[in-house]
Design a protein around this motif. Structure first.
Motif, PDB file in Angstrom:
ATOM      1  N   CYS A 223     -84.813 -13.223  43.295  1.00  0.00           N
ATOM      2  CA  CYS A 223     -85.740 -12.194  42.836  1.00  0.00           C
ATOM      3  C   CYS A 223     -85.684 -12.404  41.368  1.00  0.00           C
ATOM      4  O   CYS A 223     -85.322 -13.399  40.411  1.00  0.00           O
ATOM      5  CB  CYS A 223     -85.021 -10.737  43.319  1.00  0.00           C
ATOM      6  SG  CYS A 223     -83.398 -10.547  41.986  1.00  0.00           S
TER       7      CYS A 223
ATOM      8  N   ILE B   1     -85.848 -10.485  37.525  1.00  0.00           N
ATOM      9  CA  ILE B   1     -85.517  -9.494  36.861  1.00  0.00           C
ATOM     10  C   ILE B   1     -85.698  -9.687  35.089  1.00  0.00           C
ATOM     11  O   ILE B   1     -85.945 -10.739  35.046  1.00  0.00           O
ATOM     12  CB  ILE B   1     -84.118  -9.074  36.812  1.00  0.00           C
ATOM     13  CG1 ILE B   1     -82.996 -10.248  36.521  1.00  0.00           C
ATOM     14  CG2 ILE B   1     -83.606  -8.618  38.289  1.00  0.00           C
ATOM     15  CD1 ILE B   1     -81.387  -9.687  36.488  1.00  0.00           C
TER      16      ILE B   1
ATOM     17  N   VAL C 132     -80.561 -12.336  45.018  1.00  0.00           N
ATOM     18  CA  VAL C 132     -79.907 -11.068  45.563  1.00  0.00           C
ATOM     19  C   VAL C 132     -79.532 -11.444  47.005  1.00  0.00           C
ATOM     20  O   VAL C 132     -79.981 -12.135  47.841  1.00  0.00           O
ATOM     21  CB  VAL C 132     -80.930  -9.778  45.515  1.00  0.00           C
ATOM     22  CG1 VAL C 132     -81.042  -9.397  44.159  1.00  0.00           C
ATOM     23  CG2 VAL C 132     -82.251 -10.153  46.518  1.00  0.00           C
TER      24      VAL C 132
ATOM     25  N   GLU D 124     -84.243  -4.575  35.014  1.00  0.00           N
ATOM     26  CA  GLU D 124     -85.055  -4.194  36.141  1.00  0.00           C
ATOM     27  C   GLU D 124     -85.820  -5.177  36.843  1.00  0.00           C
ATOM     28  O   GLU D 124     -85.890  -6.331  36.380  1.00  0.00           O
ATOM     29  CB  GLU D 124     -85.847  -3.074  35.498  1.00  0.00           C
ATOM     30  CG  GLU D 124     -86.790  -3.781  34.374  1.00  0.00           C
ATOM     31  CD  GLU D 124     -87.570  -2.810  33.539  1.00  0.00           C
ATOM     32  OE1 GLU D 124     -87.656  -1.496  33.950  1.00  0.00           O
ATOM     33  OE2 GLU D 124     -88.544  -3.120  32.832  1.00  0.00           O
ATOM     34  N   TYR D 125     -86.009  -4.922  38.251  1.00  0.00           N
ATOM     35  CA  TYR D 125     -86.610  -5.949  38.821  1.00  0.00           C
ATOM     36  C   TYR D 125     -88.086  -6.071  38.352  1.00  0.00           C
ATOM     37  O   TYR D 125     -88.599  -5.311  37.860  1.00  0.00           O
ATOM     38  CB  TYR D 125     -86.862  -5.628  40.326  1.00  0.00           C
ATOM     39  CG  TYR D 125     -85.374  -5.482  40.899  1.00  0.00           C
ATOM     40  CD1 TYR D 125     -84.660  -6.566  41.332  1.00  0.00           C
ATOM     41  CD2 TYR D 125     -84.935  -4.221  41.286  1.00  0.00           C
ATOM     42  CE1 TYR D 125     -83.182  -6.433  41.686  1.00  0.00           C
ATOM     43  CE2 TYR D 125     -83.562  -4.240  41.847  1.00  0.00           C
ATOM     44  CZ  TYR D 125     -82.857  -5.359  42.137  1.00  0.00           C
ATOM     45  OH  TYR D 125     -81.467  -5.223  42.840  1.00  0.00           O
TER      46      TYR D 125
ATOM     47  N   ASN E 220     -90.599  -4.349  43.180  1.00  0.00           N
ATOM     48  CA  ASN E 220     -89.528  -3.644  43.190  1.00  0.00           C
ATOM     49  C   ASN E 220     -89.014  -4.024  44.585  1.00  0.00           C
ATOM     50  O   ASN E 220     -89.332  -3.122  45.585  1.00  0.00           O
ATOM     51  CB  ASN E 220     -89.658  -2.225  43.110  1.00  0.00           C
ATOM     52  CG  ASN E 220     -88.608  -1.261  43.075  1.00  0.00           C
ATOM     53  OD1 ASN E 220     -87.209  -1.999  43.295  1.00  0.00           O
ATOM     54  ND2 ASN E 220     -88.511  -0.130  42.857  1.00  0.00           N
TER      55      ASN E 220
ATOM     56  N   SER F 238     -85.416   0.401  44.604  1.00  0.00           N
ATOM     57  CA  SER F 238     -84.563   1.079  43.629  1.00  0.00           C
ATOM     58  C   SER F 238     -85.450   2.231  42.570  1.00  0.00           C
ATOM     59  O   SER F 238     -86.637   1.723  42.317  1.00  0.00           O
ATOM     60  CB  SER F 238     -83.793   0.421  42.663  1.00  0.00           C
ATOM     61  OG  SER F 238     -82.890  -0.555  43.289  1.00  0.00           O
TER      62      SER F 238
ATOM     63  N   ALA G 155     -82.164  -2.895  38.364  1.00  0.00           N
ATOM     64  CA  ALA G 155     -81.321  -3.659  38.822  1.00  0.00           C
ATOM     65  C   ALA G 155     -80.003  -3.929  38.428  1.00  0.00           C
ATOM     66  O   ALA G 155     -79.011  -4.360  39.103  1.00  0.00           O
ATOM     67  CB  ALA G 155     -81.953  -5.085  38.608  1.00  0.00           C
TER      68      ALA G 155
END
Lengths: 226, 721
Positions: free
Chosen positions: A117, A119, A141, A167-168, A179, A183, A188
């Motif tokens: 992922c 971020i 992740v 944050e993603y 996202n 969330s 994240a």
């Protein structure tokens, strides 16, 4: 002075060895592996609560580990303003202890999510000092309950106190969603108010070696050591 | 004894007669249960044994061949690799989540029983057509179950296959493979060392789950059976298995155990009988000592397949130390018996011998059948006219068929990076993990081509082995050994028995040529429901290594401007079954032409060239050509903003399958060296084009780049919902 750290192992932890290697390779200092039933923690600069399925995720992810014997000392360690990092299941344990706010609920698609992922850093803290503001990090992740949730008031205070660490986001050439797990505000990772405790769902300890698809996970330890 | 009772236990009356004549007395119910468990196909291979004996199982690197919990090969220094594949087909149809989860649990126990730490899993799963709601339910349940178990215990899932085809509609297949790393001087076997050793029970308490699981696995199904059979499906607890694994590995690393056996199919019965047979000793077990979850009769304890249990033999002097370590891991532990010198299997319950049998009759006298089989005749199908086929149509067909699409939806439900040593994640040519603390890597792949094997079992099996071989070669992994999972329908049908016999023969031929012996395996027969037999599905798991992680080839394009070459020999258009099938030119398998003979020397020659060019660093990326042909290989190699521009005299060739087929990417400056190297080695090649930015172009015709890429990656998820 050399950087000392420790990784706690609970029954069902399965990223404890990964976290130990990550710390050994990147800090070059002493790294202790502490069994959950031990009465005390040695004095160290950083404690990692690793990923996995502590106590089989029975009751709720992280719930049973949060009552382990060693946790008293983990809390003392954090109250001493030293660093505490919870990764994945470790993040879930930190919210269960109450050292971090909010909760991690099931991913929005109700499925386990294991993939790379992306971020980026939201607010500055000692865990992300070496990361540039718009830098996109690629980190894997692997979770079923990684969907960060909190009420509006908590969210407001997380923002006001600049507690959102990561944050993603969307990666270049990636057609995956921004996202990934649903969330709130694509959070994240968050810190406590004093910013010496970080909980994050992505696994930086799986993104640091030359053969990993990305080495971005190094930046967290580099931030703490520098 | 009543005949119905005998038949309910899966024994034929003839088989029962053999037992009775030998013992010269009536059997107890418990003893009947033991024969039911030990004389079924799953445990004694009574149909396949004669043919399996023909397989090559040894060479200079084989440390342990078939017959133990897993096979082990030598990868130099003190490192060994233990691996095995096993089916959990029937339980996964009855209860997809628990059936597949316990499939993973069982195969992991086979690995750590030998002292090896599991480092990777792979899964080969097959379902019916996705239009059926039942298939969606099975697919979701199976993938969830595999993920749940493997993710929780924390072993990376690095690959496998997932195929959809109508004959698996009521008989889906779940084959789980596990790979472990063991230090060669710390391998544990199931053979006990000393008379008088204590037999200890380690792990979960015994419950009613899975009673008669092994004989169920050897049954033909009808649809109505499902509900009746459900209590026979085991329920897994991966958390318990994680504790059991850590506890057992700790005991073994401290040398506190003499031997160990997993309580898998047929539970305590099969594990204790195996132990006695391997050691040429006897066992005396008191069933009253077995830790129970609920009150059970002796018969039920003997046949329970409760998961996460081990049987070990220890020296009495280590008893306290073993207990202490297992207490730390919160694992049940009980001394339940001892190794005796009388070569008998004795179980006691309530101060009574409920079982007292010589080991010989259970193991050595197990029936072995030489079943009738037919050799399929040579096929002569129709010839087809390809002149009116449009490329767009072929591409659209490929990108709307689940079998060709990116299966990230499956793999993303698995943790493939836990343990931190994953080099190549699922969905690439083969999965690769690093041996912890070394530079060595292990590559693994599972493959089967049921359609090829149905068309020609002998040649089709050679193609299947060759596909695994190419998957490893493409990554610059040196293929070393094989584990197999022979899934077939009822062997009582001579046509199906013929497929079994001939595909084993094909496996033998290919394994000998590639010097990749078969070191472990599993047979699953009677895979048919409502009279629909599955296609022959002998799945191959192949393992290989490279001593240097840095030499592994990428399977993804590296740089815009680099040249694309293909190696290998295109199969005749009329012999490209997948292309034919997917263009709906025929739905009747009888209209297929025969497969052409696969030239294994040619496969090997090209493979050696690919390995050499990889070591010379000529190869920037490489992928094998399998189903879906060159075009699909190119799509799999697509990465970031890169695409491809290719030219073929006949563009239909891009969709044909190949023997010894590889797509390779090379730098312009290496082109001359590469082509002269290939010519010198007598290997033909085509330079088909180059890597370009955000474009897919075939013979000057441009296709919508983003459409194709997005469809390839996203259509799987769209189709299954």
């Amino acid at each position: 002075m050399s950087f000392k750290s420790a990784v706690i192992t609970f029954p069902g932890s399965n990223c404890d060895r990964d976290a130990l290697c990550y710390l050994q390779d990147l800090t070059k200092g002493v790294v202790y592996n502490i069994w959950h039933e031990e009465a005390s923690l040695p004095r160290v600069d950083l404690v990692i609560l690793p990923g996995g399925f502590s106590f089989g995720d029975y009751l709720r992810s992280g719930a049973m580990a949060s009552k382990s014997k060693i946790i008293n000392d983990v809390i003392k360690h954090a109250n001493d303003d030293r660093y505490l990092l919870g990764i994945c299941n470790g993040f879930q344990i930190l919210t269960e202890i109450g050292l971090l706010e909010g909760a991690l609920i099931q991913n929005k698609n109700l499925k386990f999510l294991g993939k790379n992922c992306f971020i980026k850093k939201k607010f500055k803290n000692n865990f992300n000092l070496s990361i540039k503001q718009d830098q996109v990090l690629q980190i894997p992740v692997a979770h079923n309950e990684g969907n960060f949730y909190c009420d509006n008031e908590t969210l407001k205070s997380l923002k006001n106190n600049e507690q959102i660490a990561f944050e993603y986001c969307k990666g270049e050439f990636s057609n995956s969603e921004e996202n990934i797990n649903g969330s709130i505000e694509a959070i994240a990772g968050i810190t406590n108010k004093k910013k010496n405790i970080l909980g994050m769902m992505p696994h930086p300890e799986r993104a640091y070696s030359d053969f990993h698809p990305s080495q971005d996970g190094k930046l967290i330890i580099e931030s703490l050591i520098s | 004894m009543n005949e119905d009772l005998i038949i309910q236990h899966g024994l034929t009356l003839d088989e029962f007669k053999i037992i009775k004549n030998y013992l010269n007395r009536d059997l107890t119910m418990e003893e009947l249960g033991i024969f039911s468990a030990m004389w079924n196909e799953h445990c004694c291979y009574k149909t396949s044994k004669k043919w399996l004996k023909k397989l090559p199982t040894e060479n200079e690197i084989v440390i342990q061949g078939p017959g133990e919990n897993a096979g082990i090969i030598d990868i130099q220094d003190n490192d060994g690799i233990a691996f095995k594949i096993e089916s959990h087909n029937h339980p996964s149809y009855i209860e997809p989540f628990n059936g597949s989860a316990t499939g993973v649990g069982g195969i992991l126990r086979d690995i750590f029983t030998m002292g090896a730490r599991p480092i990777a899993t792979l899964d080969s799963i097959r379902f019916g057509l996705i239009e059926s709601e039942k298939t969606k339910y099975l697919l979701n349940g199976v993938v969830h179950g595999i993920g749940h178990y493997g993710n929780c215990i924390g072993i990376p899932n690095i690959g496998g296959e997932c195929e959809f085809e109508s004959t698996y509609g009521f008989n889906n297949l779940v084959n789980a493979m596990a790979v472990g790393h063991v230090q060669k001087d710390k391998i544990f076997y199931s053979k006990p060392k000393s008379i008088g050793g204590l037999i200890v029970y380690i792990g979960s308490k015994t419950g009613k789950d899975g009673i008669h699981g092994a004989s169920m696995a050897s049954d033909v199904f009808s649809e109505d059976d499902e509900d009746d059979k459900r209590p026979s499906v085991q329920v897994g607890d991966p958390f318990m298995e994680k504790l059991l694994m850590e506890g057992c590995l700790e005991l073994m690393s401290l040398g506190l155990i003499e031997s160990m056996q997993d309580m898998g199919a047929a539970g305590i019965t099969s594990s204790s009988v195996e132990m006695a047979s391997k050691g040429n000793v006897g066992v005396l077990i008191n069933l009253d000592k077995v830790p129970l979850r609920q009150p059970l009769s002796a018969y039920e304890i003997l046949l329970s397949e409760s998961q996460e249990r081990m049987l070990a033999v220890i020296d009495e002097k280590n008893n306290l130390k073993v207990k202490e370590i297992l207490q730390k891991w919160q694992i049940d532990y009980e001394v339940i018996g001892e190794i005796t010198n009388n070569k008998r299997v004795v179980f006691e319950s309530n101060n009574k011998k409920v079982v007292d049998l010589p080991v010989d009759i259970i193991v050595d006298d197990a029936p072995e059948y030489d079943r009738e089989f037919y050799i399929p005749r040579k096929r002569k199908g129709k010839d087809f006219d390809f002149s009116n086929i449009k490329l767009e149509d072929i591409i659209n067909t490929l990108l709307s068929n689940l079998n060709y699409l990116d299966k990230s939806w499956v793999f993303n439900q698995y943790d493939s990076t836990v343990m931190g040593d994953t080099v190549k994640e699922p969905g690439q040519s083969s999965g690769i993990v690093k041996i912890h603390g070394t530079k060595k890597v292990i590559g693994a792949t599972t493959d089967c081509n049921p359609l090829y094997i149905r068309i020609n079992p002998y040649e089709g099996m050679k193609y299947t082995v060759a596909e695994s071989y190419r998957n490893l070669i493409a990554c610059n992994i040196n293929p070393l050994a094989i584990t197999n999972n022979l899934n077939f329908a009822s062997p009582l049908d001579p046509n199906i028995m013929g497929e079994l016999v001939l595909s084993i023969d094909g496996l033998k031929t290919a394994a000998e040529k590639f010097n990749t012996p078969i070191v472990s395996g599993n047979v699953s027969l009677y895979n048919q429901t409502n009279e629909i037999p599955i296609k022959p599905t002998p799945v191959i798991g192949m393992v290989g290594s490279n001593q240097d992680l840095k030499k592994v080839n990428s399977n993804k394009f590296c740089n815009i401007g680099n040249k694309i070459l293909i190696l290998g020999k295109r199969l005749e258009k009329n012999l490209s079954p997948y292309l034919l099938q997917d263009q709906n030119l025929t739905s009747n398998i009888n209209e297929y032409n025969d497969l052409e003979e696969l030239d294994l020397d040619y496969e090997k020659k090209i493979a050696d060239c690919v390995l050499k060019m990889s070591d010379f660093k000529y190869i920037m990326s490489c992928n094998d050509i399998s189903r879906g042909g060159v075009f699909l290989s190119l799509l799999k190699m697509q990465y970031k903003d890169m695409g491809f521009k290719v030219n073929m005299p006949d563009p239909i060739d891009l969709f044909c399958e190949y023997s010894a087929g590889y797509v390779i990417e090379i730098r312009n400056e290496d082109l001359e060296n590469v082509t002269s190297f290939l010519s010198k080695n007598g290997v033909g090649y085509f330079e088909i084009g180059e890597i370009v930015k955000e474009n897919i172009e075939i013979n000057s015709k441009k296709f919508d780049y983003f459409d194709i890429i997005n469809n390839y990656h996203n259509n799987f998820e769209k189709i299954i919902y």
